[in-house]
Design a protein around this motif. Structure first.
Motif, short mmCIF file in Angstrom:
data_model
loop_
_atom_site.label_atom_id
_atom_site.label_comp_id
_atom_site.label_asym_id
_atom_site.label_seq_id
_atom_site.Cartn_x
_atom_site.Cartn_y
_atom_site.Cartn_z
N MET A 272 0.92 -1.18 0.15
CA MET A 272 -0.14 -0.03 -0.04
C MET A 272 0.92 1.16 0.09
SD MET A 272 -2.96 -1.10 2.57
CE MET A 272 -2.13 -1.79 3.84
N VAL A 273 0.81 2.03 -1.03
CA VAL A 273 1.68 3.25 -1.28
C VAL A 273 0.87 4.54 -1.35
CG1 VAL A 273 3.47 1.86 -2.20
CG2 VAL A 273 1.77 2.92 -3.61
N ASP A 274 -0.50 4.37 -1.42
CA ASP A 274 -1.24 5.71 -1.47
C ASP A 274 -2.53 5.45 -0.83
OD1 ASP A 274 -2.93 4.55 -3.49
OD2 ASP A 274 -1.78 5.67 -4.97
N ASP A 275 -3.34 6.66 -0.71
CA ASP A 275 -4.65 6.53 -0.19
C ASP A 275 -5.60 5.56 -0.71
OD1 ASP A 275 -3.78 8.22 1.84
OD2 ASP A 275 -4.63 10.08 0.85
N ARG A 276 -5.50 5.35 -2.13
CA ARG A 276 -6.20 4.56 -2.85
C ARG A 276 -6.08 2.93 -2.47
NH1 ARG A 276 -4.76 5.20 -8.84
NH2 ARG A 276 -2.74 5.03 -7.67
N ASP A 277 -4.93 2.70 -2.12
CA ASP A 277 -4.57 1.42 -1.77
C ASP A 277 -5.10 1.05 -0.36
OD1 ASP A 277 -2.94 1.10 -4.15
OD2 ASP A 277 -0.92 1.78 -2.87
N ARG A 278 -5.06 2.03 0.40
CA ARG A 278 -5.35 1.98 1.85
C ARG A 278 -7.06 1.83 2.09
NH1 ARG A 278 -1.48 5.28 1.63
NH2 ARG A 278 0.33 5.67 2.71
N ALA A 279 -7.53 2.73 1.14
CA ALA A 279 -8.94 2.53 1.00
C ALA A 279 -9.54 1.29 0.60
CB ALA A 279 -9.50 3.73 0.06
N TYR A 280 -8.86 0.70 -0.54
CA TYR A 280 -9.21 -0.72 -1.15
C TYR A 280 -8.99 -1.76 0.00
CZ TYR A 280 -10.39 1.43 -5.61
OH TYR A 280 -11.03 2.05 -6.40
N PHE A 281 -7.80 -1.78 0.35
CA PHE A 281 -7.19 -2.86 1.11
C PHE A 281 -6.31 -2.87 2.53
CE2 PHE A 281 -6.35 -3.23 -3.49
CZ PHE A 281 -7.04 -4.36 -3.56
N GLY A 282 -6.74 -1.39 3.15
CA GLY A 282 -6.35 -1.09 4.56
C GLY A 282 -6.81 -2.17 5.43
N GLY A 283 -7.84 -2.82 5.28
CA GLY A 283 -8.18 -3.83 6.09
C GLY A 283 -7.98 -5.18 6.03
N ALA A 284 -7.11 -5.47 5.10
CA ALA A 284 -6.74 -6.82 4.68
C ALA A 284 -5.89 -7.49 5.56
CB ALA A 284 -6.18 -6.99 3.25
N GLY A 285 -4.96 -6.79 6.22
CA GLY A 285 -4.31 -7.27 7.60
C GLY A 285 -3.53 -8.58 7.38
N ASP A 286 -3.29 -9.19 8.57
CA ASP A 286 -2.62 -10.65 8.44
C ASP A 286 -3.93 -11.44 8.28
OD1 ASP A 286 -0.30 -9.65 8.81
OD2 ASP A 286 -0.45 -9.55 11.00
N PRO B 223 -6.29 -6.91 -8.43
CA PRO B 223 -7.75 -6.89 -8.34
C PRO B 223 -8.39 -6.32 -9.86
CG PRO B 223 -6.73 -4.95 -7.37
CD PRO B 223 -5.62 -5.91 -7.86
N ASN B 224 -8.50 -7.20 -10.78
CA ASN B 224 -8.92 -6.82 -12.01
C ASN B 224 -10.39 -5.83 -12.22
OD1 ASN B 224 -10.38 -8.96 -11.76
ND2 ASN B 224 -10.46 -9.57 -13.89
N GLN B 225 -10.92 -6.04 -11.18
CA GLN B 225 -12.29 -5.24 -11.35
C GLN B 225 -12.16 -3.83 -11.02
OE1 GLN B 225 -11.28 -7.41 -9.09
NE2 GLN B 225 -12.24 -6.89 -6.99
N LEU B 226 -10.78 -3.53 -10.52
CA LEU B 226 -10.58 -1.96 -10.35
C LEU B 226 -9.95 -1.35 -11.40
CD1 LEU B 226 -9.18 -2.29 -6.59
CD2 LEU B 226 -11.50 -1.80 -7.46
N TYR C 282 -5.38 1.09 -12.26
CA TYR C 282 -5.19 0.75 -10.90
C TYR C 282 -4.14 -0.41 -10.94
CZ TYR C 282 -5.19 -0.07 -5.96
OH TYR C 282 -4.84 -0.33 -4.85
N ASN C 283 -4.41 -1.58 -11.82
CA ASN C 283 -3.57 -2.71 -11.72
C ASN C 283 -2.21 -2.36 -12.29
OD1 ASN C 283 -4.88 -5.07 -10.98
ND2 ASN C 283 -6.67 -4.10 -12.26
N ALA C 284 -2.21 -1.22 -13.27
CA ALA C 284 -0.70 -0.83 -13.63
C ALA C 284 -0.01 -0.32 -12.45
CB ALA C 284 -0.75 0.12 -14.72
N HIS C 285 -0.57 0.51 -11.52
CA HIS C 285 -0.51 1.16 -10.40
C HIS C 285 0.02 -0.04 -9.36
CE1 HIS C 285 -0.13 3.20 -6.41
NE2 HIS C 285 -1.20 2.31 -5.93
#
Length: 89
Positions: free
Chosen positions: A1-15, A63-66, A70-73
Motif C-alpha cells: 500500500m503506497v497511497d490513499d487508494r491502496d489504503r481505502a481498498y486494502f487497508g483492512g486486509a491485514g494478516d 484486483p482486475n475489477q478495479l 489501478y492494476n498498472a499502479h
C-alpha cells in the motif's frame, strides 16, 4: 500500500490466513493468505513466509475489477518497492 487508494481498498486486509472455498459441491480449493501492507511491512512479511522463500515462481493476483490503470499502479508498486528488496527479477 503506497497511497490513499491502496489504503481505502486494502487497508483492512491485514494478516490473513489461508482461505478455503469450493469450486463445486465436491471440490475444495485452498487459497493462500493475502498480503497487503505498506512496503516495509510487506517485505518483512514476505521474508518470513517459508513457502515464498522456497518458491521459484510466484503468482500475483491483481484486483482486475478495479481497472487497468489501478492494476498498472499495483504492479508498478511491487516492481519498485518490493521486488528489489526481495531480490526478485
Amino acid at each position: 500500500m503506497v497511497d490513499d487508494r491502496d489504503r481505502a481498498y486494502f487497508g483492512g486486509a491485514g494478516d490473513g490466513d489461508d482461505q478455503i472455498g469450493f469450486i463445486d459441491a465436491n471440490t475444495r480449493a485452498i487459497f493462500g493468505r493475502s498480503y497487503a501492507a505498506e512496503p516495509d511491512a510487506l517485505i518483512e512479511q514476505l521474508k518470513k513466509d517459508e513457502a515464498i522463500a522456497e518458491a521459484d515462481t510466484l503468482l500475483l493476483t491483481v484486483p482486475n475489477q478495479l481497472g487497468v490503470a489501478y492494476n498498472a499502479h499495483v504492479l508498478g508498486a511491487i516492481l519498485t518497492h518490493v521486488a528489489p528488496a526481495m531480490g526478485w527479477r
